[in-house]
Scaffold this motif. Structure first.
Motif, PDB file in Angstrom:
ATOM      1  N   ALA B 127       5.661  10.642   2.419  1.00  0.00           N
ATOM      2  CA  ALA B 127       5.863  11.698   1.427  1.00  0.00           C
ATOM      3  C   ALA B 127       7.262  12.298   1.528  1.00  0.00           C
ATOM      4  N   ASP B 128       7.634  12.740   2.723  1.00  0.00           N
ATOM      5  CA  ASP B 128       8.942  13.373   2.873  1.00  0.00           C
ATOM      6  C   ASP B 128      10.061  12.391   2.567  1.00  0.00           C
ATOM      7  N   LEU B 129       9.908  11.184   3.078  1.00  0.00           N
ATOM      8  CA  LEU B 129      10.943  10.172   2.845  1.00  0.00           C
ATOM      9  C   LEU B 129      11.135   9.923   1.351  1.00  0.00           C
ATOM     10  N   ALA B 130      10.035   9.799   0.652  1.00  0.00           N
ATOM     11  CA  ALA B 130      10.130   9.538  -0.784  1.00  0.00           C
ATOM     12  C   ALA B 130      10.801  10.693  -1.500  1.00  0.00           C
ATOM     13  N   ALA B 131      10.455  11.915  -1.123  1.00  0.00           N
ATOM     14  CA  ALA B 131      11.036  13.080  -1.782  1.00  0.00           C
ATOM     15  C   ALA B 131      12.545  13.140  -1.535  1.00  0.00           C
ATOM     16  N   LEU B 132      12.941  12.914  -0.284  1.00  0.00           N
ATOM     17  CA  LEU B 132      14.373  12.956   0.034  1.00  0.00           C
ATOM     18  C   LEU B 132      15.111  11.850  -0.702  1.00  0.00           C
ATOM     19  N   ASN B 133      14.508  10.678  -0.754  1.00  0.00           N
ATOM     20  CA  ASN B 133      15.148   9.558  -1.435  1.00  0.00           C
ATOM     21  C   ASN B 133      15.339   9.855  -2.920  1.00  0.00           C
ATOM     22  N   ALA B 134      14.305  10.412  -3.529  1.00  0.00           N
ATOM     23  CA  ALA B 134      14.423  10.755  -4.947  1.00  0.00           C
ATOM     24  C   ALA B 134      15.572  11.738  -5.151  1.00  0.00           C
ATOM     25  N   ARG B 135      15.672  12.691  -4.252  1.00  0.00           N
ATOM     26  CA  ARG B 135      16.741  13.678  -4.388  1.00  0.00           C
ATOM     27  C   ARG B 135      18.107  13.017  -4.194  1.00  0.00           C
ATOM     28  N   PHE B 136      18.196  12.135  -3.227  1.00  0.00           N
ATOM     29  CA  PHE B 136      19.458  11.422  -2.975  1.00  0.00           C
ATOM     30  C   PHE B 136      19.954  10.741  -4.256  1.00  0.00           C
ATOM     31  N   HIS B 137      19.066  10.006  -4.877  1.00  0.00           N
ATOM     32  CA  HIS B 137      19.462   9.292  -6.095  1.00  0.00           C
ATOM     33  C   HIS B 137      19.755  10.261  -7.241  1.00  0.00           C
ATOM     34  N   ARG B 216       3.719 -10.624  -5.319  1.00  0.00           N
ATOM     35  CA  ARG B 216       3.240 -12.001  -5.219  1.00  0.00           C
ATOM     36  C   ARG B 216       2.090 -12.120  -4.234  1.00  0.00           C
ATOM     37  N   ASP B 217       2.088 -11.238  -3.242  1.00  0.00           N
ATOM     38  CA  ASP B 217       1.049 -11.320  -2.220  1.00  0.00           C
ATOM     39  C   ASP B 217      -0.259 -10.705  -2.671  1.00  0.00           C
ATOM     40  N   GLY B 218      -0.402 -10.562  -3.960  1.00  0.00           N
ATOM     41  CA  GLY B 218      -1.690 -10.139  -4.478  1.00  0.00           C
ATOM     42  C   GLY B 218      -1.850  -8.646  -4.639  1.00  0.00           C
ATOM     43  N   ALA B 219      -0.961  -7.856  -4.079  1.00  0.00           N
ATOM     44  CA  ALA B 219      -1.059  -6.413  -4.297  1.00  0.00           C
ATOM     45  C   ALA B 219      -0.750  -6.143  -5.750  1.00  0.00           C
ATOM     46  N   THR B 220      -1.775  -5.783  -6.491  1.00  0.00           N
ATOM     47  CA  THR B 220      -1.579  -5.604  -7.920  1.00  0.00           C
ATOM     48  C   THR B 220      -0.838  -4.332  -8.232  1.00  0.00           C
ATOM     49  N   GLY B 221      -0.741  -3.456  -7.243  1.00  0.00           N
ATOM     50  CA  GLY B 221      -0.010  -2.222  -7.481  1.00  0.00           C
ATOM     51  C   GLY B 221      -0.847  -1.147  -8.106  1.00  0.00           C
ATOM     52  N   THR B 222      -2.132  -1.340  -8.176  1.00  0.00           N
ATOM     53  CA  THR B 222      -2.967  -0.265  -8.691  1.00  0.00           C
ATOM     54  C   THR B 222      -2.856   0.922  -7.764  1.00  0.00           C
ATOM     55  N   ALA B 223      -2.147   1.934  -8.226  1.00  0.00           N
ATOM     56  CA  ALA B 223      -1.933   3.117  -7.405  1.00  0.00           C
ATOM     57  C   ALA B 223      -3.279   3.652  -6.957  1.00  0.00           C
ATOM     58  N   ALA B 224      -3.402   3.826  -5.682  1.00  0.00           N
ATOM     59  CA  ALA B 224      -4.698   4.219  -5.142  1.00  0.00           C
ATOM     60  C   ALA B 224      -4.777   5.726  -4.925  1.00  0.00           C
ATOM     61  N   THR B 225      -5.080   6.106  -3.718  1.00  0.00           N
ATOM     62  CA  THR B 225      -5.349   7.519  -3.463  1.00  0.00           C
ATOM     63  C   THR B 225      -4.109   8.289  -3.040  1.00  0.00           C
ATOM     64  N   ASP B 226      -3.020   7.598  -2.871  1.00  0.00           N
ATOM     65  CA  ASP B 226      -1.868   8.235  -2.257  1.00  0.00           C
ATOM     66  C   ASP B 226      -0.836   8.643  -3.304  1.00  0.00           C
ATOM     67  N   PRO B 227      -0.584   9.930  -3.436  1.00  0.00           N
ATOM     68  CA  PRO B 227       0.266  10.415  -4.511  1.00  0.00           C
ATOM     69  C   PRO B 227       1.730  10.021  -4.364  1.00  0.00           C
ATOM     70  N   GLU B 228       2.208   9.935  -3.139  1.00  0.00           N
ATOM     71  CA  GLU B 228       3.664   9.800  -2.981  1.00  0.00           C
ATOM     72  C   GLU B 228       4.032   8.400  -2.534  1.00  0.00           C
ATOM     73  N   GLY B 229       5.256   8.242  -2.187  1.00  0.00           N
ATOM     74  CA  GLY B 229       5.653   6.986  -1.579  1.00  0.00           C
ATOM     75  C   GLY B 229       6.466   6.048  -2.457  1.00  0.00           C
ATOM     76  N   GLN B 230       7.253   6.544  -3.386  1.00  0.00           N
ATOM     77  CA  GLN B 230       8.089   5.602  -4.122  1.00  0.00           C
ATOM     78  C   GLN B 230       9.459   5.526  -3.471  1.00  0.00           C
ATOM     79  N   ALA B 231      10.068   4.416  -3.628  1.00  0.00           N
ATOM     80  CA  ALA B 231      11.357   4.231  -2.970  1.00  0.00           C
ATOM     81  C   ALA B 231      12.461   3.915  -3.959  1.00  0.00           C
ATOM     82  N   SER B 232      13.652   4.096  -3.501  1.00  0.00           N
ATOM     83  CA  SER B 232      14.882   3.689  -4.150  1.00  0.00           C
ATOM     84  C   SER B 232      14.934   3.959  -5.625  1.00  0.00           C
TER      85      SER B 232
END
Lengths: 232, 232
Positions: B127-137, B216-232
């Motif tokens: 969560a914190d990492l994602a928030a800081l990264n978003a701010r950085f960009h 490709r590894d099958g993770a369809t990306g259906t956002a699950a229970t976790d609100p945060e965590g986006q990168a770059s």
DNA sequence: GCGACCTAGATTGCATGCAATCCAGCCCGC
DNA sequence: GCGGGCTGGATTGCATGCAATCTAGGTCGC
């Protein structure tokens, strides 16, 4: 398209692009609805849509007005277009078919034959040239095969349309534009993405220079009576 | 923000980003209106707005559903972001102030200190990492000083948010991401636009590679229970 | 005379009723 | 048994009434 909302959107967009609505004009919901013979609801939707595309600015509780463009807006928009159309050309170079290249070559050739500055049309008649040019660029973006890129660019090409760009080109600048078109075709036919990207960027940045120079000379860009004439 | 339309927009957007609404879910006007305690009109406006930003797809006479993302959508979006954020970094290098560079340096340093893979947070807590990264960009795009660029990028960053990107990073990829951040700061401090642009493009394209591999590894990306965590 | 406040008109924003369209299930014919 | 057409329910799209907000003009006080 039989949807009232789409009709209103199209009508408003055309009205802005051909100068029926001037920069800064207020677009009252009631007034527009009456003009187009519909109710306020589809007008609201169309205005919001135009707002998200940057053609009008909507102020909360204060209605919508046709957006006015500063020199900086021009500069930023063309910088983005240079980068994005360059990307489109690079992508296209890697996958374009011979048929599409032939079509582009035909378009580039035809543009020369309808150039007023070369005596093939009455002076100032840029309608055919503008239409062919728009198609040329559209074909390349299409050949890039990226819906996301196409959608992003669609939100940017709106601006130049109101500026009657071609009217500001000198004969030399027009000749350069034709040369760019031919060079882009050659780069695409060679499958050379770096080349295609580079020329396309030059092409758009050259257009930006023309617009900025003419902007500095006092031409505010208030679209007048002439519907067509956008370049690059 | 006290506007009902904005409230609905924010609520729907949050609901999509944190996975309360899954990919492909129908968003009926009546249903949403009832959920949020308002009428259908502001819901309609919010849905159209989300549609123009690409988070939902609206079909005429058939309502809206949460957009599903293909591998190609991912690829195209990140390619655009690479080019556009690269442009932003290049522009920023030419005009950024020392204060802003210091802020970016602080953000880059802090990101290291909240990286779960380095043991500074419970595993998986991005969560914190994602928030800081978003701010950085965001700071870099702001330093670029182009409203048009910021608006265009805003329409593209939506997608990564739903993918919980950081959860897919390996420790090595995270370390590389940190290194990119520091290098971008150095390039900006040096006022070197070409360098900044190049690193930023690498940074975004590296993120794309992570996403595509995990896709490709099958993770369809259906956002699950976790609100945060986006990168770059 | 000038400025702040207040009121009236107009306009946007929201709610809701009605018509048009679409989808699902069923019925009928083959 | 199976496919095409049709009908009922539900949903979107449009129109319009009402409340909230903003702008303009005038009035009052200083």
């Amino acid at each position: 398209m039989s949807q009232a909302s789409d009709r209103v959107y199209t009508a408003l967009r055309a009205g802005i692009l051909d100068g029926r609505y001037g920069f800064g004009d207020r677009l009252g919901e009631i007034e527009v609805a009456a003009d187009l013979g519909t109710s306020r609801t589809p007008v609201r939707e169309a205005l919001r849509r135009l707002g998200s595309e940057g053609l009008v600015e909507v102020l909360p509780n204060r209605g919508a007005r046709v957006r006015t463009w500063t020199a900086q807006d021009l500069e930023e928009t063309y910088e983005l277009r240079a980068v994005l159309e360059g990307l489109g050309a690079r992508r296209a170079a890697g996958q374009v078919t011979a048929e599409v290249v032939d079509e582009l070559a035909a378009l580039a050739a035809e543009m020369v034959t309808v150039d007023p500055s070369l005596g093939h049309r009455p002076p100032g008649d840029f309608a055919d040239l503008a239409a062919l040019n728009a198609r040329f660029h559209a074909v390349i973006v299409g050949a890039a095969g990226s819906d996301r890129l196409a959608a992003t660019l669609a939100g940017l090409v709106q601006l130049p349309l109101v500026m009657r760009t071609y009217h500001r080109y000198t004969p030399a600048a027009l000749a350069r534009s034709h040369a760019h078109h031919h060079e882009i075709v050659d780069a695409l036919r060679a499958g050379d993405g770096a080349w295609a990207e580079s020329v396309m960027r030059s092409h758009v940045l050259a257009a930006r220079a023309v617009l900025l120079a003419s902007h500095r000379d006092g031409a505010t860009g208030t679209a007048a009576t002439d519907p067509e004439g956008q370049a690059s």
